[in-house]
Motif scaffolding. Sequence first.
Motif: not given
Length: 153
Positions: A7-8, A11, A14, A46, A51
């Motif tokens: 997720i980090f 972009t 989810e 994200n 986030v």
Amino acid sequence: MFDIARIFENTGSEMDISCEMSPESTEGLKGIAFVRPPSLTGRVRNCAGIVTLSYTAGGTVVSQCDRCLKDISREFAYSFEHVVVRSVQRDNDEYIVAANDELDMDSIAVDDVLLELPTKTLCSEDCKGLCPICGADLNISACEHSDPAGDRV
Ligand SMILES: [Zn+2]
Ligand SMILES: [Zn+2]
């Protein structure tokens, strides 16, 4: 624990969150008993590099009326939203830090739910409580220490 490294890194990505709080994690919550461990459902996403975690903690608590000591069970559903970061940010300590990219939902939910749970519990707004002399439950019957008007002597 949820691994949210992807997720980090992506972009627009989810991930759904769905779990139960562990029974151990709810033990420290103000002596309030949960009928079963609260469920946590929500989503990490994200959005443009930020986030966020949004989730709802739901369950049933049993606590004693402060006046008559009767057990009261009550359902609750509290919603929360947090910004999640990978490391501690000097300028904002309200962010949640995902150490090693892992989201520890237990500890997040313990902190959140603790703030929301009411500190006072009454079975009803006009609970008459217990007689301080004989301990009779004045909601059920008056005792010799209370006069008919309802004022305790
Ligand atoms: Zn009561
Ligand atoms: Zn009495």
